[in-house]
Every structure is written in C-alpha cells, then in structure tokens.
Motif scaffolding. Sequence first.
Motif, PDB file in Angstrom:
ATOM      1  N   PHE A 155      -4.818   4.802  44.732  1.00 25.43           N
ATOM      2  CA  PHE A 155      -3.924   5.654  43.568  1.00 25.43           C
ATOM      3  C   PHE A 155      -3.528   4.169  42.113  1.00 25.43           C
ATOM      4  O   PHE A 155      -2.111   4.509  41.228  1.00 25.43           O
ATOM      5  CB  PHE A 155      -2.618   5.972  44.517  1.00 25.43           C
ATOM      6  N   PHE A 156      -4.378   3.101  42.281  1.00 26.59           N
ATOM      7  CA  PHE A 156      -4.405   2.229  40.863  1.00 26.59           C
ATOM      8  C   PHE A 156      -5.203   2.324  40.665  1.00 26.59           C
ATOM      9  O   PHE A 156      -6.195   2.209  40.809  1.00 26.59           O
ATOM     10  CB  PHE A 156      -3.445   0.770  41.793  1.00 26.59           C
ATOM     11  N   ALA A 157      -5.021   1.704  39.491  1.00 22.46           N
ATOM     12  CA  ALA A 157      -5.991   1.695  38.193  1.00 22.46           C
ATOM     13  C   ALA A 157      -6.073   0.408  36.894  1.00 22.46           C
ATOM     14  O   ALA A 157      -6.128   0.086  36.012  1.00 22.46           O
ATOM     15  CB  ALA A 157      -6.437   2.724  37.759  1.00 22.46           C
ATOM     16  N   THR A 158      -5.336  -0.760  37.725  1.00 20.41           N
ATOM     17  CA  THR A 158      -5.302  -1.917  36.767  1.00 20.41           C
ATOM     18  C   THR A 158      -6.041  -2.443  36.470  1.00 20.41           C
ATOM     19  O   THR A 158      -7.032  -2.524  37.274  1.00 20.41           O
ATOM     20  CB  THR A 158      -3.752  -2.563  38.254  1.00 20.41           C
ATOM     21  N   ALA A 195       1.092   0.065  26.857  1.00 19.11           N
ATOM     22  CA  ALA A 195       0.130   1.006  26.183  1.00 19.11           C
ATOM     23  C   ALA A 195      -0.469   1.951  27.355  1.00 19.11           C
ATOM     24  O   ALA A 195      -1.178   3.259  27.136  1.00 19.11           O
ATOM     25  CB  ALA A 195      -1.188   0.232  25.868  1.00 19.11           C
ATOM     26  N   THR A 196       0.403   2.128  28.777  1.00 11.64           N
ATOM     27  CA  THR A 196       0.057   2.559  29.690  1.00 11.64           C
ATOM     28  C   THR A 196       0.840   2.369  31.186  1.00 11.64           C
ATOM     29  O   THR A 196       1.708   1.829  31.111  1.00 11.64           O
ATOM     30  CB  THR A 196      -1.773   1.980  30.850  1.00 11.64           C
ATOM     31  N   SER A 197       0.771   3.450  32.216  1.00  7.85           N
ATOM     32  CA  SER A 197       2.051   3.702  32.743  1.00  7.85           C
ATOM     33  C   SER A 197       1.787   2.204  34.350  1.00  7.85           C
ATOM     34  O   SER A 197       0.400   1.321  33.944  1.00  7.85           O
ATOM     35  CB  SER A 197       1.220   4.635  33.754  1.00  7.85           C
ATOM     36  N   LEU A 202      -2.772  -3.528  32.201  1.00  9.70           N
ATOM     37  CA  LEU A 202      -3.275  -4.858  32.785  1.00  9.70           C
ATOM     38  C   LEU A 202      -2.315  -6.177  32.953  1.00  9.70           C
ATOM     39  O   LEU A 202      -1.293  -6.340  32.254  1.00  9.70           O
ATOM     40  CB  LEU A 202      -4.164  -5.431  31.162  1.00  9.70           C
ATOM     41  N   VAL A 203      -3.051  -6.890  33.939  1.00  9.40           N
ATOM     42  CA  VAL A 203      -2.162  -7.848  34.523  1.00  9.40           C
ATOM     43  C   VAL A 203      -2.749  -9.180  33.786  1.00  9.40           C
ATOM     44  O   VAL A 203      -4.360  -9.323  34.271  1.00  9.40           O
ATOM     45  CB  VAL A 203      -2.603  -7.922  35.961  1.00  9.40           C
ATOM     46  N   GLY A 204      -1.949  -9.959  33.158  1.00 12.55           N
ATOM     47  CA  GLY A 204      -2.612 -11.049  32.241  1.00 12.55           C
ATOM     48  C   GLY A 204      -2.327 -10.701  30.978  1.00 12.55           C
ATOM     49  O   GLY A 204      -3.271 -11.675  30.667  1.00 12.55           O
ATOM     50  N   LYS A 205      -2.374  -9.651  30.537  1.00 22.07           N
ATOM     51  CA  LYS A 205      -2.450  -9.495  29.137  1.00 22.07           C
ATOM     52  C   LYS A 205      -1.627 -10.520  28.093  1.00 22.07           C
ATOM     53  O   LYS A 205      -1.603 -10.683  27.173  1.00 22.07           O
ATOM     54  CB  LYS A 205      -1.322  -8.062  28.487  1.00 22.07           C
ATOM     55  N   GLY A 223     -10.608   1.063  25.932  1.00 15.88           N
ATOM     56  CA  GLY A 223     -10.957   2.442  26.335  1.00 15.88           C
ATOM     57  C   GLY A 223      -9.248   2.178  27.359  1.00 15.88           C
ATOM     58  O   GLY A 223      -8.384   2.083  27.243  1.00 15.88           O
ATOM     59  N   HIS A 224      -9.944   3.502  28.472  1.00 12.76           N
ATOM     60  CA  HIS A 224      -8.791   3.466  29.646  1.00 12.76           C
ATOM     61  C   HIS A 224      -8.231   4.660  29.709  1.00 12.76           C
ATOM     62  O   HIS A 224      -7.642   5.057  30.547  1.00 12.76           O
ATOM     63  CB  HIS A 224      -8.411   1.707  30.208  1.00 12.76           C
ATOM     64  N   THR A 225      -7.378   4.269  28.634  1.00 12.42           N
ATOM     65  CA  THR A 225      -6.302   5.536  28.777  1.00 12.42           C
ATOM     66  C   THR A 225      -6.309   6.792  27.629  1.00 12.42           C
ATOM     67  O   THR A 225      -5.927   7.952  27.887  1.00 12.42           O
ATOM     68  CB  THR A 225      -5.292   4.679  26.998  1.00 12.42           C
ATOM     69  N   HIS A 226      -8.129   7.147  27.934  1.00 16.87           N
ATOM     70  CA  HIS A 226      -8.538   8.206  27.140  1.00 16.87           C
ATOM     71  C   HIS A 226      -7.525   8.770  25.243  1.00 16.87           C
ATOM     72  O   HIS A 226      -7.731   9.543  25.313  1.00 16.87           O
ATOM     73  CB  HIS A 226      -8.092   9.207  28.290  1.00 16.87           C
ATOM     74  N   LEU A 227      -6.972   8.090  25.371  1.00 13.91           N
ATOM     75  CA  LEU A 227      -6.271   8.141  23.500  1.00 13.91           C
ATOM     76  C   LEU A 227      -6.828   7.282  22.286  1.00 13.91           C
ATOM     77  O   LEU A 227      -7.615   6.330  22.751  1.00 13.91           O
ATOM     78  CB  LEU A 227      -4.993   7.713  23.849  1.00 13.91           C
TER      79      LEU A 227
END
Length: 330
Positions: A155-158, A195-197, A202-205, A223-227
């Motif tokens: 359930f994580f996608a970091t 930018a996303t939930s 992104l850790v370290g942005k 990518g990542h957000t599909h937006l």
Amino acid sequence: MFRLAHLSDIHLGPLPELSFRELATKRVTGYVNWHRNRRRSMFGDTLTDLVADMKMQAPDHVAVTGDLVNLATKKETVAARLWLEDLGAPHDVSVVPGNHDAYVPGALKRSYKEWYDYVVGDNPLHAIGNSFPYLRTRGPVALFGVSTAEATAPFFATGTFRRGQALALAKLLDQAGKAGQFRVVLIHHPPISGATSWHKRLVGKQFFSKVIRDVGAELVLHGHTHLDTLYWLDGPQGTKVPVVGVPSASQSPGADKPAARYNLFEIVGEPGAWSLTQRERGLHETVSGIGWVRERDLLNDGRAVDARPRSDARPAHGPVTPMDEIEEAR
C-alpha cells in the motif's frame, strides 16, 4: 531544433500467470488492483497506437520515466526489454525506473540487468556499482537519469532521492551547464511538495530542490501521478525550471485519470537563450483517434513563460498552473 518525446507509466499488460510463491509477497495487492481496476482501463491497443503515432512525429530522442511493468516479475521485465527494443535503439531511448519496476526486493536489480543499455550513461565507467545518476549527451541536449525507485511495504509507492545521488547529480549538471548544454533531468516521482498523496510521495525532494536551485537545469520530466501537470522549481539567480508530468501511456479514455498521451518538447536556441515548447498528443475523451491536445511555451529566450495554454490549443484534462500560484518546493 531538437525534439524530445516523453512517455511514462507504461504498465505493460496483461499480467503473466503468477506462482503461489510470487503472490506470497506485496505482489498480491498489486495483482488484485490490476484485476479490479487497471485490467479494464490499461490493456488493449492504446499503448501500441500511441507509440506508433509518436514514431510518426520522428523525435530525436525518447525519454521514458518509469513504471514499465506492474509487479516486476521476471517475465514482465523481459517483456519490457522487448518492448524497449521495439521502441528504439538504446542510443535513442533513455529510461529511468519507477516504483513498479522495484515492486519487491530484488526486482530492481533484475530490471537494471534486463534494461541495462537503456539505463546507463555514455561513460561506461560510471556504470560500475550504482549507475545513477547517468549522463547522456545528444546534440545540444544533456539527459540526466535519476533513480527514485525502491521496494516498499504494501500500500506504499514512495520513492527516495538521497544525498549521495544529489551530490553526483549536482556535479554533472554543473559540468553540462558550463558546457552550454540544454539540461533535462528524468525522474519518476514528482519532486514537488503536494504533487501526490503522502503514501506515494518522494522522500528527499528537498535534496532535489536544492540541486536545481544551486546548479540549475532547463527541464525536469517525471511520471508516477498519471496526470498532465506543470510545476516550477526555483533555479539559480531567480530563474524558474519547468517540471512536467505526463499521463500514463496505457490509459484508455473514460477513467478517472486522463487518457494516454505523450509530450513532444521542441528545443531551440543557445546557452542563456533557450526556447522550449511543449506539445501534447494523445487520446481525447470524446473524440476518437490520437490528435493534438495542447501546446504551450515554457521557456522563451532563456526566460520562463507564464505557461497557460495558447488560445488555439485544444483543452486538456488536468491542471495548468500559472507561475504566481504554484507551491514552492523546498
């Protein structure tokens, strides 16, 4: 003029048959998600048609910003390599991995091995050990590949961008800037606050933002957000750097996220006076076929443009954020 195409979040389907051992991991959540959601909206002729259309535009180079696969099984990573070979030669296609390419421990290493020629820089000595960030020079353009991919809990996608990679990227960007190249950074997770939930962030942005603020770049692709999104990061001496996201290349119309698109970036000019135009092609929600979605100037004579759609552009699904309304990424 140099034309750079941008694709992301390929999510090649269908899923292969999985063994019980493969399902006895985080993959079981992704397997359920695929069959409940993505199978209906992200499998069919959409990707094939989009790539065929992109090839007709004859870009000078193609950037793929991650998530080539779904569950990162061996069969999927091999299939992704075959897809890349059809997309173009390694010299003409640059890839960075996404969180789905590192879905479980060990998967990312296998992805690197299968896609090696597409994720390595021009200097093979830099590929010893960790190959990121990499540098590829194509004409006036310098492409920098950054990896934020890592295996995460269910359930994580970091993603993570660490200090060591930041220092290496800063050095490469500085060298390319002094050489007068147009610098493009490829990254999967958006390096922007909010930018996303939270569970996909992104850790370290802050390290990434500091690199851009101190050294600079001309364009960041993710990518990542599909937006389809546009943000801006602060660069050196008051400059602004466009950060552009793109919808999934496999998304069929009629879903919650925008239908499949790709970006074409037209780069002209010279050091200190670059001009950059973004042109989007893809599927429309109400019109059949692939066509132009939007066109906008991002840089003009080296200066950031208040990037609102041109009056002659067709409306797009997704935010277009004026510079005076963006959230600063610190």
